[in-house]
Design a protein around this motif. Structure first.
Motif, short mmCIF file in Angstrom:
data_model
loop_
_atom_site.label_atom_id
_atom_site.label_comp_id
_atom_site.label_asym_id
_atom_site.label_seq_id
_atom_site.Cartn_x
_atom_site.Cartn_y
_atom_site.Cartn_z
N ARG A 65 0.81 -1.20 0.00
CA ARG A 65 0.00 0.00 0.00
C ARG A 65 0.85 1.26 0.00
O ARG A 65 1.96 1.28 0.55
N THR A 66 0.30 2.32 -0.59
CA THR A 66 0.87 3.66 -0.51
C THR A 66 -0.26 4.61 -0.13
O THR A 66 -1.43 4.27 -0.23
N GLY A 67 0.10 5.82 0.31
CA GLY A 67 -0.91 6.79 0.70
C GLY A 67 -1.49 6.48 2.06
O GLY A 67 -0.85 5.84 2.90
N TRP A 68 -2.72 6.95 2.30
CA TRP A 68 -3.37 6.73 3.59
C TRP A 68 -3.84 5.30 3.72
O TRP A 68 -4.42 4.74 2.79
N ARG A 71 -6.32 0.87 9.40
CA ARG A 71 -6.35 -0.50 9.88
C ARG A 71 -6.72 -0.46 11.37
O ARG A 71 -6.07 0.24 12.15
N ASP A 72 -7.74 -1.20 11.75
CA ASP A 72 -8.17 -1.28 13.15
C ASP A 72 -8.37 0.11 13.76
O ASP A 72 -7.85 0.42 14.82
N ASN A 73 -9.11 0.98 13.06
CA ASN A 73 -9.40 2.34 13.52
C ASN A 73 -8.15 3.19 13.75
O ASN A 73 -8.17 4.13 14.54
N THR A 74 -7.07 2.84 13.11
CA THR A 74 -5.82 3.60 13.21
C THR A 74 -5.38 3.97 11.81
O THR A 74 -5.52 3.19 10.87
N TRP A 75 -4.84 5.18 11.68
CA TRP A 75 -4.36 5.65 10.38
C TRP A 75 -2.84 5.58 10.30
O TRP A 75 -2.14 5.85 11.26
N TYR A 76 -2.37 5.24 9.12
CA TYR A 76 -0.94 5.21 8.78
C TYR A 76 -0.81 5.95 7.45
O TYR A 76 -1.78 6.12 6.72
N TYR A 77 0.42 6.33 7.14
CA TYR A 77 0.66 6.93 5.83
C TYR A 77 1.93 6.32 5.25
O TYR A 77 2.97 6.27 5.91
N ALA A 78 1.82 5.86 4.01
CA ALA A 78 2.97 5.27 3.31
C ALA A 78 3.34 6.16 2.13
O ALA A 78 2.47 6.57 1.35
N ALA A 79 4.61 6.44 2.00
CA ALA A 79 5.12 7.24 0.88
C ALA A 79 4.93 6.48 -0.43
O ALA A 79 4.54 5.30 -0.43
N ASP A 80 5.25 7.11 -1.54
CA ASP A 80 5.13 6.46 -2.84
C ASP A 80 5.99 5.21 -2.94
O ASP A 80 5.71 4.31 -3.74
N THR A 81 7.03 5.14 -2.13
CA THR A 81 7.90 3.96 -2.11
C THR A 81 7.27 2.81 -1.32
O THR A 81 7.80 1.71 -1.31
#
Length: 150
Positions: A65-68, A71-81
């Motif tokens: 995954r990339t972007g927002w 998961r389990d009511n928690t947010w993460y952010y992944a760069a384009d990489t």
């Protein structure tokens, strides 16, 4: 003597097979996207992978995954990489904080680099402790001059 030779060949073959089998672990490019294959040949599903001090998240379709990511009511952010981000970041003009231990987005009051911030789901609110902040192309903070914190 034949028995010993045969036993040696079987052990040698088993070691070679195990070595080849565990060599399968790693990132795999597919037409659908990047996947991570474990040493047992299975792909990572709905989980994070830590690889050389970087973390990546793979969805239920095995794709990185990339972007927002929620998961389990928690947010993460992944760069384009695909790397999950940690620390203070500007994303689409809003400023967020991601915990350095687990990369989860943090809300509420937080001290960061000797300054106080209030984070919401939509980023920082209120007066920012730095003026003339700038952000690199990946959204990481390049500090401006410090304002007095009230």
């Amino acid at each position: 003597m034949k028995h010993k030779f045969l036993k040696t060949m079987l052990v040698s073959g088993a070691i070679t097979a195990v070595t080849a089998f565990t060599a399968l672990a790693g990132f795999v490019e597919t037409p659908q996207g990047v996947k991570y294959q474990w040493g047992d040949g299975n792909y990572c599903v709905n989980n994070r992978v830590q690889y050389r001090d970087h973390r990546f998240y793979f969805g239920d379709d095995e794709i990185m995954r990339t972007g927002w990511i929620q998961r389990d009511n928690t947010w993460y952010y992944a760069a384009d990489t695909g790397e999950l981000q940690a620390g203070i970041m500007q994303i689409n003009g809003n400023v967020y904080y991601f915990d350095k231990a687990d990369c989860k987005m943090v809300t509420g009051d937080r001290w960061y680099d000797f300054a106080s911030y209030h984070f919401t789901e939509n980023g920082v609110t209120g007066e920012r402790p730095y003026v003339n902040d700038s952000w690199d192309s990946k959204g990481h903070l390049i500090k401006g001059s410090r304002q007095s914190v009230r």
